[in-house]
Write a protein that holds these residues in place. Structure first.
Motif, PDB file in Angstrom:
ATOM      1  N   TYR A   4      11.902 -66.070  26.605  1.00 17.46           N
ATOM      2  CA  TYR A   4      13.222 -65.593  27.018  1.00 17.46           C
ATOM      3  C   TYR A   4      13.047 -64.356  27.894  1.00 17.46           C
ATOM      4  CZ  TYR A   4      14.685 -68.832  23.469  1.00 17.46           C
ATOM      5  OH  TYR A   4      14.864 -69.980  22.751  1.00 17.46           O
ATOM      6  N   MET A   5      14.195 -63.797  28.334  1.00 14.06           N
ATOM      7  CA  MET A   5      14.123 -62.611  29.180  1.00 14.06           C
ATOM      8  C   MET A   5      13.792 -61.362  28.375  1.00 14.06           C
ATOM      9  SD  MET A   5      16.835 -61.337  32.055  1.00 14.06           S
ATOM     10  CE  MET A   5      17.917 -60.233  31.151  1.00 14.06           C
ATOM     11  N   ASN A   6      14.191 -61.352  27.120  1.00  3.57           N
ATOM     12  CA  ASN A   6      13.934 -60.195  26.268  1.00  3.57           C
ATOM     13  C   ASN A   6      14.111 -60.614  24.808  1.00  3.57           C
ATOM     14  OD1 ASN A   6      16.799 -60.282  25.984  1.00  3.57           O
ATOM     15  ND2 ASN A   6      17.022 -58.926  27.757  1.00  3.57           N
ATOM     16  N   THR A  62      16.296 -59.618  22.786  1.00  4.54           N
ATOM     17  CA  THR A  62      17.717 -59.783  22.475  1.00  4.54           C
ATOM     18  C   THR A  62      18.144 -61.238  22.656  1.00  4.54           C
ATOM     19  OG1 THR A  62      18.164 -57.529  23.145  1.00  4.54           O
ATOM     20  CG2 THR A  62      20.036 -59.029  23.112  1.00  4.54           C
ATOM     21  N   GLN A  63      17.745 -61.840  23.764  1.00  9.98           N
ATOM     22  CA  GLN A  63      18.081 -63.252  23.985  1.00  9.98           C
ATOM     23  C   GLN A  63      17.428 -64.130  22.925  1.00  9.98           C
ATOM     24  OE1 GLN A  63      17.338 -64.546  27.985  1.00  9.98           O
ATOM     25  NE2 GLN A  63      19.144 -63.488  28.743  1.00  9.98           N
ATOM     26  N   SER A  95      20.788 -55.605  18.764  1.00  6.74           N
ATOM     27  CA  SER A  95      20.364 -56.954  19.141  1.00  6.74           C
ATOM     28  C   SER A  95      20.378 -57.903  17.952  1.00  6.74           C
ATOM     29  CB  SER A  95      18.973 -56.922  19.771  1.00  6.74           C
ATOM     30  OG  SER A  95      18.060 -56.318  18.881  1.00  6.74           O
ATOM     31  N   ASN A  99      19.414 -63.779  19.825  1.00  5.08           N
ATOM     32  CA  ASN A  99      20.682 -64.501  19.945  1.00  5.08           C
ATOM     33  C   ASN A  99      20.482 -65.994  19.727  1.00  5.08           C
ATOM     34  OD1 ASN A  99      23.423 -63.110  21.074  1.00  5.08           O
ATOM     35  ND2 ASN A  99      21.637 -61.835  21.485  1.00  5.08           N
TER      36      ASN A  99
END
Lengths: 384, 384
Positions: free
Chosen positions: B71-73, B75-76, B102, B79
């Motif tokens: 993922y991008m980070n 947090t993603q 997050s 999620n």
């Protein structure tokens, strides 16, 4: 023999030299977390990101840089757009059969979870007929029109300015996927009545992979898809209202965005018109030369139509995957074979079972490369 | 005077030299779309990404590299984990007041949309009492335990192995946010009964920003959060079952993942124990020296406890933001001031109104840098 890269519709390559330099500089000189601290390194990271937002806003006719949101790719941006619409059960959306799975799959997901209905228009018709198709599908529950600006299979360009007028006339949300056109064709959200615009950073805009953008018009209130730390308003248990924070959670891809900024600057320096004309020349030449070869079946519009630098074709009697492999291994030419994540487009043009070979050209491809490709196709054809 | 970077908990800096090189190489040598075509450049991109999956799987005790999703980070990734759980209304989750936004914000989102309830345990108690707190909160509707391995505010480490045993005994999904610990503390999903593990690539693992990872255990069936092109199974209208495609849509951040791979290799070369010991030495030294200064109030555990290289503190009579600005501008020392996206942690320790200054150390920080920081704090204190 240098490798020829004709898969520009998937990711542009090579990048302008400054793109790699800008990425490296971000990593080695200011690798701090933008917006997560007031120290000098974070401020520098923040500046680069703000400049990128500003340049993108300018490029796409959006006034407010805070409406420019960064994602890992256009797919995530499109998911935020499509899953973020405040649908009610029974709402209706119009899209096209040209859509990439990055539009179709989120739409189908929303259909399943929120009970909307979707009309997929077959857009391979002349302008006037196309507008009728849109008009005919609109009903009192229609809430949005979601279309790709250009097909990644056939290179067909959709007249989004006119579709935007239809959307505006009926007060519909107009969402455009510019994955194949950002950095190639002029797009002005205001003039074209586009409410939400999504595109990748790593295709026409020449940025590195890991970058996608969503521009969300001021008046559009999307429900956030990703929730998390925003570097400000930390005390709120919900996602802040403020943009871009509302639609951006977690650490951004600073090096990637720095590279994208360098890509945009290069695009601006060269100019969209010049880029489009160069790609059109390669496309027209390639189409004409392919048409000379017997047993080549080309999908989509011909070289005299306004179209993108994407050509999909089949070769009679030759498996497309085998042909692509020979092009790669023997001729050092990289092309794509398959459905290109757009099964509806193939279904429409009758290649859903076999797929097609796709070549796509970019800024740095040359006529000589196209010629080498044509010779290779001729040789391959003669072997079978 | 060279700049001292003490914001490692937000993003590690500098990176090993090989990280920037690997990123640049990906951009300049094989900038193709991994898994989106069989040509040589795409194959090379794919190889790098597969190797990164494999190394990450090995590092975190997961057998199957296909369960490692990018993922991008973080947090993603979180999620995808939290929003992806197949909750029913009335289900219950246990988390802690140490959670970063997050974790907290996606949890609160799911609470609002799916009608679950959440217990936030205050984990600043001794081991035995902590386990009682968890046990006491478990009821027949409890479905998952979601905890941060280490606090990004106080540096407190949670005993996830023991919490994992509790989760297993009660047949609960155990999700761990290793944002502050991946690359610093050993984590073994199998041994620790972790079902889903999320972490960033750009902190302890020394990769570039734009990288986050979710490892989803074989037996865990999360609902995808993002829908789109997966480069295979294009004909399916739904997201394919196959991993990692099921949880990865759109083009991956190939250069970022190449950089992350270089970071992991460097971490493996040095070894987690050595990294932890180095950071512990800096932390212990810093805590002892800070304690000598009158009017410094340190949050969280002392230097004799196992803890992370994160120290938050306030200075009596001095605004934390002003102090951070002086440290940056006058002393060339980058620290954080604020709530660090973790309001509950501040609420718990009584600094919710004012926040705190946070310093966090990494692999390349030195005792000399800590000493320069201590002298700076002393000087600042003496001015006010």
């Amino acid at each position: 023999m240098s490798y020829i890269y004709f898969d520009q519709a998937a990711s542009s390559f090579p990048k302008p030299e400054k793109v790699g330099q800008a990425v490296l500089e971000a990593i080695t000189e200011y690798g701090a977390n933008p917006g997560r601290g007031g120290h000098s390194l974070a401020v520098r990271a923040n500046d680069v990101i703000f400049t990128a937002r500003k340049k993108l806003a300018e490029m796409f006719g959006e006034k407010n840089p805070a409406n420019v949101c960064f994602y890992m790719n256009a797919t995530q941006a499109l998911n935020q757009a499509i899953q973020g619409i405040q649908f009610e059960a029974g709402d209706h959306v119009i899209s096209t059969s040209f859509e990439h799975n990055s539009v179709r799959r989120p739409l189908e997901r929303v259909k399943d979870t929120k009970g909307i209905s979707i009309s997929y228009i077959q857009p391979d018709v002349d302008g006037k007929r196309l507008f009728e198709l849109f008009e005919n599908e609109i009903n009192e529950r229609t809430k949005a029109i979601i279309v790709s600006h250009g097909s990644n299979v056939t290179g067909t360009i959709l007249p989004i300015e006119k579709i935007g007028q239809i959307a505006k006339a009926h007060n519909l949300l107009f969402i455009v996927d510019a994955s194949q056109t950002a950095g190639v064709l002029p797009i002005d959200m205001k003039e074209m009545n586009i409410d939400v615009l999504a595109f990748p950073g790593h295709k026409g805009l020449m940025g590195p992979q890991g970058t996608g953008v969503l521009i969300v018009g001021d008046h559009v209130d999307l429900v956030p898809l990703i929730y998390g730390g925003t570097g400000s308003h930390s005390e709120d248990v919900g996602q802040p209202q403020k943009r871009p924070e509302r639609y951006e959670s977690g650490t951004l891809n600073t090096p990637g965005i720095a590279g994208l900024l360098a890509g945009i600057e290069e695009i601006n320096r060269i100019g969209l018109r010049k880029i489009y004309e160069h790609e059109a020349e390669l496309t027209s030449y390639c189409l004409n030369r392919l048409n000379e070869i017997e047993g080549i079946y080309i999908l989509g519009p011909d070289g005299n139509t306004n179209r993108l630098a994407v050509i999909s074709f089949t070769i009679e009697g030759i498996d497309i995957h085998e042909a692509a492999m020979i092009l790669d291994q023997h001729y050092q030419i990289g092309v794509r074979s398959g459905l290109h994540c757009s099964p509806l487009a193939h279904s429409l043009i009758g290649t859903n079972e076999i797929g097609a070979i796709r070549v796509s050209f970019g800024l740095y491809n040359t006529i000589e490369e196209v010629e080498r490709f044509i010779e290779a196709v001729k040789e391959i054809k003669s072997f079978f």
